[in-house]
Design an enzyme around this catalytic site. Structure first.
Site, PDB file in Angstrom:
ATOM      1  N   THR A 112      -9.338 -15.349  46.876  1.00  0.00           N
ATOM      2  CA  THR A 112     -10.110 -14.938  45.694  1.00  0.00           C
ATOM      3  C   THR A 112     -10.706 -13.543  45.835  1.00  0.00           C
ATOM      4  O   THR A 112     -11.083 -12.927  44.842  1.00  0.00           O
ATOM      5  CB  THR A 112     -11.277 -15.905  45.435  1.00  0.00           C
ATOM      6  N   GLY A 113     -10.871 -13.077  47.052  1.00  0.00           N
ATOM      7  CA  GLY A 113     -11.550 -11.813  47.311  1.00  0.00           C
ATOM      8  C   GLY A 113     -13.046 -11.991  47.542  1.00  0.00           C
ATOM      9  O   GLY A 113     -13.709 -11.085  48.030  1.00  0.00           O
ATOM     10  N   CYS A 171      -7.796 -11.582  50.125  1.00  0.00           N
ATOM     11  CA  CYS A 171      -7.788 -12.991  50.496  1.00  0.00           C
ATOM     12  C   CYS A 171      -7.456 -13.782  49.237  1.00  0.00           C
ATOM     13  O   CYS A 171      -7.005 -13.196  48.251  1.00  0.00           O
ATOM     14  CB  CYS A 171      -9.104 -13.428  51.145  1.00  0.00           C
ATOM     15  N   HIS A 222     -19.130   4.890  39.587  1.00  0.00           N
ATOM     16  CA  HIS A 222     -20.569   4.628  39.666  1.00  0.00           C
ATOM     17  C   HIS A 222     -21.043   4.160  41.034  1.00  0.00           C
ATOM     18  O   HIS A 222     -22.192   4.401  41.395  1.00  0.00           O
ATOM     19  CB  HIS A 222     -20.969   3.563  38.638  1.00  0.00           C
ATOM     20  N   ASN A 223     -20.167   3.472  41.780  1.00  0.00           N
ATOM     21  CA  ASN A 223     -20.605   2.858  43.036  1.00  0.00           C
ATOM     22  C   ASN A 223     -19.997   3.480  44.276  1.00  0.00           C
ATOM     23  O   ASN A 223     -20.329   3.076  45.388  1.00  0.00           O
ATOM     24  CB  ASN A 223     -20.297   1.358  43.019  1.00  0.00           C
ATOM     25  N   ARG A 266      -4.676 -14.826  44.992  1.00  0.00           N
ATOM     26  CA  ARG A 266      -4.435 -16.002  44.153  1.00  0.00           C
ATOM     27  C   ARG A 266      -5.005 -15.824  42.752  1.00  0.00           C
ATOM     28  O   ARG A 266      -4.917 -16.714  41.921  1.00  0.00           O
ATOM     29  CB  ARG A 266      -5.058 -17.240  44.798  1.00  0.00           C
ATOM     30  N   ASP A 278      -6.167 -12.276  54.784  1.00  0.00           N
ATOM     31  CA  ASP A 278      -5.998 -13.588  55.403  1.00  0.00           C
ATOM     32  C   ASP A 278      -4.646 -14.151  54.974  1.00  0.00           C
ATOM     33  O   ASP A 278      -3.859 -13.467  54.297  1.00  0.00           O
ATOM     34  CB  ASP A 278      -7.172 -14.517  55.081  1.00  0.00           C
ATOM     35  N   ARG A 284     -26.774  10.760  38.999  1.00  0.00           N
ATOM     36  CA  ARG A 284     -27.727   9.640  38.966  1.00  0.00           C
ATOM     37  C   ARG A 284     -27.243   8.453  39.786  1.00  0.00           C
ATOM     38  O   ARG A 284     -28.050   7.671  40.286  1.00  0.00           O
ATOM     39  CB  ARG A 284     -28.019   9.222  37.530  1.00  0.00           C
ATOM     40  N   HIS A 285     -25.935   8.344  39.954  1.00  0.00           N
ATOM     41  CA  HIS A 285     -25.381   7.225  40.722  1.00  0.00           C
ATOM     42  C   HIS A 285     -25.650   7.384  42.218  1.00  0.00           C
ATOM     43  O   HIS A 285     -25.837   6.395  42.915  1.00  0.00           O
ATOM     44  CB  HIS A 285     -23.877   7.091  40.469  1.00  0.00           C
TER      45      HIS A 285
END
Length: 149
Positions: free
Chosen positions: A72-73, A70, A103-104, A114, A12, A137-138
């Site tokens: 803050t995200g 953006c 892990h994700n 910002r 943005d 395991r993830h």
């Protein structure tokens, strides 16, 4: 996920400058093709419009990875994570960037223009790009995401 596969990026008005820095790094230093969906000026825009474009492209498999920026995200993360198969991770430090991948298996990196500076943003990006998913395991935990969507 191939480290050099193309990336779709969007932002943005609060993060246009950071997007340009990240895009230049990806293209000029990392040799990664980038699809930039905007915005391209500091004129006020609605962040969901850009989150949707990036998240949709990752969700449908057009791109394996994306980046959203953006102020803050937070808003970008919330919007992107509404899409199936999207795992957008808001990262403000190297530890979060590394674990978001290990892990994700995060496929969209989100940062706040910002919140973090240019140098840290590039270090977060490099860590995110270079860190592989551990699987094991993830993976079974991530499989539960797909059961919800």
């Amino acid at each position: 996920m191939n480290q050099n596969s193309p990336i779709v990026i969007g932002c943005d008005h609060a993060a246009v400058a950071l997007k340009d820095i990240i895009k230049a790094y990806l293209v000029d230093k990392a040799g990664i093709e980038v699809k930039d969906v905007g915005t391209f000026t500091a004129d006020s825009v609605d962040y969901p419009d850009y989150a949707v474009q990036v998240a949709k492209a990752v969700s449908d498999g057009t791109y394996a990875r994306g980046i959203l920026l953006c102020g803050t995200g937070i808003g970008m993360s919330m919007a992107a994570n509404r899409f199936p198969r999207v795992r957008a991770a808001l990262c403000s430090d190297l530890f979060a960037a590394r674990l978001s991948r290990q892990h994700n298996n995060a496929n969209i990196l989100v940062m706040g223009g910002r919140v973090i500076g240019d140098i840290l943003a590039i270090e977060i990006l490099k860590t995110w790009l270079e860190t592989p998913f551990e699987g094991g395991r993830h993976q079974s935990r991530l499989d539960k995401f797909d059961q919800v969507c």
